[in-house]
Design a protein around this motif. Structure first.
Motif, short mmCIF file in Angstrom:
data_model
loop_
_atom_site.label_atom_id
_atom_site.label_comp_id
_atom_site.label_asym_id
_atom_site.label_seq_id
_atom_site.Cartn_x
_atom_site.Cartn_y
_atom_site.Cartn_z
N SER A 38 2.50 -13.25 3.33
CA SER A 38 2.00 -14.07 2.21
C SER A 38 1.19 -13.22 1.23
CB SER A 38 1.14 -15.22 2.73
OG SER A 38 1.91 -16.13 3.47
N MET A 39 0.34 -12.36 1.78
CA MET A 39 -0.46 -11.47 0.93
C MET A 39 0.46 -10.57 0.10
SD MET A 39 -3.42 -10.37 3.67
CE MET A 39 -4.10 -9.08 2.62
N ALA A 40 1.51 -10.06 0.73
CA ALA A 40 2.43 -9.16 0.03
C ALA A 40 3.18 -9.89 -1.09
CB ALA A 40 3.42 -8.56 1.02
N LYS A 41 3.58 -11.13 -0.82
CA LYS A 41 4.29 -11.89 -1.86
C LYS A 41 3.37 -12.18 -3.05
CE LYS A 41 7.98 -13.03 -1.60
NZ LYS A 41 9.23 -12.31 -1.95
N LEU A 42 2.10 -12.46 -2.77
CA LEU A 42 1.15 -12.68 -3.86
C LEU A 42 0.94 -11.40 -4.67
CD1 LEU A 42 -1.54 -14.88 -2.06
CD2 LEU A 42 -0.02 -15.60 -3.92
N MET A 43 0.80 -10.25 -3.98
CA MET A 43 0.62 -8.97 -4.67
C MET A 43 1.87 -8.60 -5.47
SD MET A 43 -1.34 -6.59 -1.87
CE MET A 43 -2.99 -6.97 -1.27
N GLU A 44 3.04 -8.87 -4.91
CA GLU A 44 4.30 -8.59 -5.60
C GLU A 44 4.34 -9.35 -6.92
OE1 GLU A 44 9.07 -8.76 -4.52
OE2 GLU A 44 7.74 -10.34 -3.79
N ASN A 45 3.89 -10.59 -6.90
CA ASN A 45 3.87 -11.46 -8.07
C ASN A 45 2.82 -11.04 -9.09
OD1 ASN A 45 5.75 -13.42 -8.42
ND2 ASN A 45 4.44 -15.11 -7.74
N ASP A 46 1.58 -10.91 -8.56
CA ASP A 46 0.43 -10.68 -9.45
C ASP A 46 0.43 -9.28 -10.07
OD1 ASP A 46 -0.31 -13.22 -8.76
OD2 ASP A 46 -1.86 -12.61 -7.34
N LYS A 47 0.78 -8.29 -9.25
CA LYS A 47 0.70 -6.90 -9.71
C LYS A 47 2.02 -6.36 -10.22
CE LYS A 47 -3.20 -5.76 -6.65
NZ LYS A 47 -3.72 -4.83 -5.62
N LYS A 48 3.07 -7.18 -10.11
CA LYS A 48 4.40 -6.78 -10.59
C LYS A 48 4.86 -5.46 -9.96
CE LYS A 48 4.07 -10.31 -13.34
NZ LYS A 48 4.70 -11.59 -12.92
N ILE A 49 4.74 -5.41 -8.63
CA ILE A 49 5.18 -4.22 -7.89
C ILE A 49 6.28 -4.62 -6.92
CG2 ILE A 49 2.98 -3.00 -8.11
CD1 ILE A 49 2.23 -3.95 -5.32
N SER A 50 6.98 -3.63 -6.42
CA SER A 50 8.06 -3.91 -5.48
C SER A 50 7.49 -4.49 -4.18
CB SER A 50 8.84 -2.63 -5.16
OG SER A 50 8.02 -1.74 -4.42
N PHE A 51 8.33 -5.26 -3.47
CA PHE A 51 7.84 -5.87 -2.22
C PHE A 51 7.44 -4.81 -1.19
CE2 PHE A 51 8.34 -7.66 2.05
CZ PHE A 51 7.45 -8.72 1.96
N PRO A 52 8.20 -3.71 -1.00
CA PRO A 52 7.75 -2.69 -0.03
C PRO A 52 6.36 -2.14 -0.38
CG PRO A 52 10.05 -2.36 -0.55
CD PRO A 52 9.56 -3.41 -1.49
N ASN A 53 6.10 -1.89 -1.65
CA ASN A 53 4.78 -1.40 -2.03
C ASN A 53 3.71 -2.47 -1.82
OD1 ASN A 53 5.76 1.10 -2.78
ND2 ASN A 53 5.96 0.58 -4.95
N ALA A 54 4.05 -3.71 -2.11
CA ALA A 54 3.12 -4.82 -1.89
C ALA A 54 2.83 -4.99 -0.40
CB ALA A 54 3.69 -6.10 -2.47
N LEU A 55 3.86 -4.85 0.42
CA LEU A 55 3.68 -4.99 1.87
C LEU A 55 2.76 -3.90 2.40
CD1 LEU A 55 4.47 -6.48 4.48
CD2 LEU A 55 6.42 -4.93 4.69
#
Length: 752
Positions: A106-123
């Motif tokens: 969930s944290m990664a999906k929020l970061m992917e959305n908010d920071k506009k970064i790839s999911f692997p980087n967000a994870l």
């Protein structure tokens, strides 16, 4: 009771009747499925009601809710619900590792959305943030937490099964929709984060710990896998905390080692024979007494060891410590056996009655080099095997054949129905306890399935050793809780609320003990005396020198009917009996209940019901049931079963203690003494379950006595033959039991 069941069925039917639109194409097209699941989850959430004043269902509600929120892509609220789940589960953030994978996703999906970064980087960012926020003691549990229940193939298979049910349908009922959303989330989460999250975890682990796994070769050629874990910052020799683990696995073994390392010890985890890289035969319980002496000798002489060794672990791992103490190595300075299996005492038989679970467990630990989680957790499979055996009337020995896999270990155990040398050789026996002069800390719980075993070792140690340095902590914990931490509720027993003082970390207690013994630290504050027990519903701990001091008096509950105005707490003036008949040939389940109030009832199938008058004062029941049954039967043996309930002032039931035994072994668990048909004989009540609880004024006590006859245990037909060999053909005429009214159950009572 019937009314309650009817209401529940009506509620379930109403929920089942609720239908949601769900296009049939979603069952076969993953693109459509991904689009439809969030919409479906939002609809289910609107029907997903929070249980009011029903803690039994609160965890289930929160567990379902956060998964539905994940399915609906409401990641922010899913994290809130996971946090709420943990708070409901246990105080003091002790459950802070629960559902970690879903929170990080969930944290990664929020970061992917908010920071506009790839999911692997967000994870990667989400994992790092979460890992570094955890208390050090919880970082030791990250590996097993992320790895457990994370088999992507299994989740994919479960999801497919849910979708297959929806083929050619354009609607879905509430229960199916809930299950589909959960299965979708489980698959989506783990397929998205594995293997990356395990690689990220490995990097963090390597930054902090030195983890070494090697083969240890014993003198006779036996090879065992051992894992050593040290914190990198600890460069000087330290005491070693050793665990002997049959539940082998890379993350499990390393996790157990890290549990010691984070408390600034060296963690050593040795697997039993036949596990991981060992090719020796795997015969559970049989080899620890000889293997562990050499293991302790080896770890005590390594450069990272200061020569002092302690042991810790629960269940089988608790048994292992007593096995190691049978031949005590000088380097072993203390043991902390938790919820210890009393081999031959409470497992694989309880008071000489074998349980069907033993076969499920044998498969669990011997099917492969690790543990067979899929087989063990397939509860419908094992229930169907036990049911098939029970319905067939075949001998208990046939249970393994019905499972499709004859088992030598199962058969070998059945060859030893008494506590004979086979079992005695595995752990200290009688005078062996006199030689155990190291400090011991035992932990168990009122709801621990191995409480009888844990207390057996405690009692035998005190019986044969003049001055044992042995402490006991016992409270309202189940098998898992008494080797980890006290949950807010004991959920497997009807959601019993645990008093706040009992919500302690058993891990913290254990390592405070190790500091006390191995590092000259301060004795743990809880250990004010040798026996430390928590009085439920009273929010207090008490501390006494011996088990007998857990109570100061007793109430004798006689097996007599109160219809004539007599009290069950007074010895009857004239001899009478209550007759009970059990037809062992009848295998059609009959579920009988006795209403104790308008609010509740007790299960009385194969049992006789006795009820006390209303109590006119508070009492504290503290200790375990004892007493004697004066009975006559028309056969040579039977398995009496006893349960003591409190009927609370609000009319609800509370199980206080129970007891099961084989009458022919009740006086001596090592030698069988058959009963004489038609003769009045005494069957002592020994080794029942301990409890300590305040019983409020206005309560009643209910005693159920009866005969064990169900699919989960052996059936004793009473012929006098080895019970494992008896079949339904041996049933003969129904069993007739005369329960004489001078029989009594002695209830222990504590007074300040």
């Amino acid at each position: 009771m019937k009314f309650k069941i009817l209401v529940a069925l009506v509620f379930v039917n109403l929920m089942q009747a609720q239908k949601f639109y769900f296009p049939k194409t979603a069952a076969t097209d993953s693109v459509i499925l991904d689009k439809q699941i969030p919409e479906l989850a939002l609809k289910v959430i609107t029907e997903h009601q929070s249980p009011k004043n029903k803690p039994k269902y609160t965890l289930t509600f929160l567990d379902n809710l956060f998964r539905l929120q994940l399915a609906a892509k409401d990641y922010k609220n899913s994290i809130v619900s996971i946090t709420d789940y943990r708070k409901e589960y246990a105080d003091h953030n002790m459950a802070g590792n629960k559902h970690l994978a879903f929170e990080i996703y969930s944290m990664a999906k929020l970061m992917e959305n908010d920071k506009k970064i790839s999911f692997p980087n967000a994870l990667q960012a989400a994992f790092t943030t979460k890992y570094e926020s955890l208390p050090e003691t919880l970082t030791a549990k990250v590996g097993p937490t992320l790895d457990i229940d994370s088999d992507v193939k299994d989740h994919k298979k479960t999801l497919k099964a849910s979708l297959d049910k929806q083929k050619d349908k354009d609607s879905i009922d509430y229960a199916s929709a809930l299950a589909l959303c959960k299965n979708y989330v489980n698959y989506k989460t783990y397929s998205s984060i594995k293997p990356q999250i395990m690689q990220l975890f490995k990097v963090k682990e390597q930054e902090k710990f030195i983890i070494e796994t090697q083969i240890l070769t014993l003198k006779k050629g036996t090879k065992l896998t051992i894992t050593i874990v040290r914190k990198k910052e600890n460069t000087s020799p330290l005491p070693v905390i050793l665990t002997n683990n049959i539940y082998a696995g890379e993350f499990v073994d390393a996790g157990m080692g890290k549990r010691a390392a984070v408390y600034n010890y060296v963690g050593a985890v040795v697997n039993t024979r036949g596990k991981r890289d060992s090719n020796d035969p795997n015969n559970p319980f049989e080899d620890e007494a000889q293997d562990l002496y050499e293991v302790i000798d080896w770890v005590s002489k390594q450069p990272w060891s200061n020569g002092k060794v302690g042991m810790i672990g629960g269940s089988y791992l608790g048994f292992s410590q007593w096995a190691a103490a049978k031949k005590l190595h000088p380097a072993l300075k203390t043991i902390v056996p938790q919820v210890s299996v009393g081999i031959g005492i409470d497992y694989p038989s309880q008071n000489n009655v074998f349980k069907g679970y033993m076969l499920q467990w044998i498969h669990y630990v011997t099917n492969n080099k690790l543990t067979d989680e899929a087989s063990f957790n397939n509860y419908p499979k094992w229930d169907s095997i036990n049911t098939a055996w029970y319905k067939s009337g075949r001998s208990f020995r046939a249970l393994d054949s019905l499972s499709g896999k004859p088992n030598k270990i199962f058969q070998r155990w059945l060859d030893h129905p008494g506590y004979d040398k086979y079992w005695q050789n595995m752990v200290p026996y009688k005078k062996d306890f006199a030689k155990i002069n190291i400090p011991v800390l035992t932990t168990t719980g009122y709801y621990d399935a191995d409480q009888i075993g844990a207390l057996y070792y405690y009692k035998e140690h005190h019986k044969y050793n003049k001055n044992p340095n042995h402490y006991l902590v016992i409270g309202p914990y189940d098998h898992a809780g008494a080797q980890s931490y006290g949950y807010n509720y004991v959920y497997g027993t009807g959601s019993i609320l645990i008093d706040p003082v009992a919500r302690i970390s058993i891990d913290k207690l254990a390592f405070s003990w190790f500091d006390y013994i191995l590092k000259d630290g301060k004795k743990p504050e809880l250990l004010k005396d040798k026996v430390n027990f928590q009085i439920m519903s009273n929010n207090t701990w008490k501390h006494v020198p011996t088990l007998d001091k857990m109570h100061s008096s007793t109430l004798k509950f006689y097996l007599q009917d109160r219809k004539n105005g007599s009290s069950v707490f007074e010895k009857p003036g004239t001899e009478q009996f209550t007759k009970q008949t059990i037809d062992f040939k009848d295998r059609d389940p009959k579920y009988l209940y006795h209403a104790v109030s308008k609010q509740d009832s007790v299960y009385v199938t194969n049992a006789v019901y006795f009820e006390s008058e209303i109590l006119d004062r508070d009492i504290i029941v503290s200790g375990n049931l004892s007493g004697v049954f004066n009975v006559s039967i028309n056969k040579k043996d039977f398995d009496p079963k006893t349960s003591l309930y409190q009927i609370q002032p609000d009319g609800k039931t509370f199980l206080l203690s129970n007891h099961l035994t084989r009458a022919s072994y009740a006086k001596d668990n090592s030698r069988r003494h058959l009963l004489k048909p038609g003769k009045k004989e005494q069957v002592p009540i020994q080794n029942s379950f301990f409890i300590s609880k305040k019983i409020e004024k206005g309560s009643k006590l209910v005693l159920l006595v009866g005969v064990n006859k169900n699919k989960n245990w052996q059936v004793n037909y009473g012929t006098g033959k080895n019970v494992s060999d008896e079949t339904i053909k041996d049933a003969g005429e129904p069993l007739e039991v005369k329960w004489y009214n001078d029989s009594y159950v002695e209830i222990p009572v504590y007074k300040d």
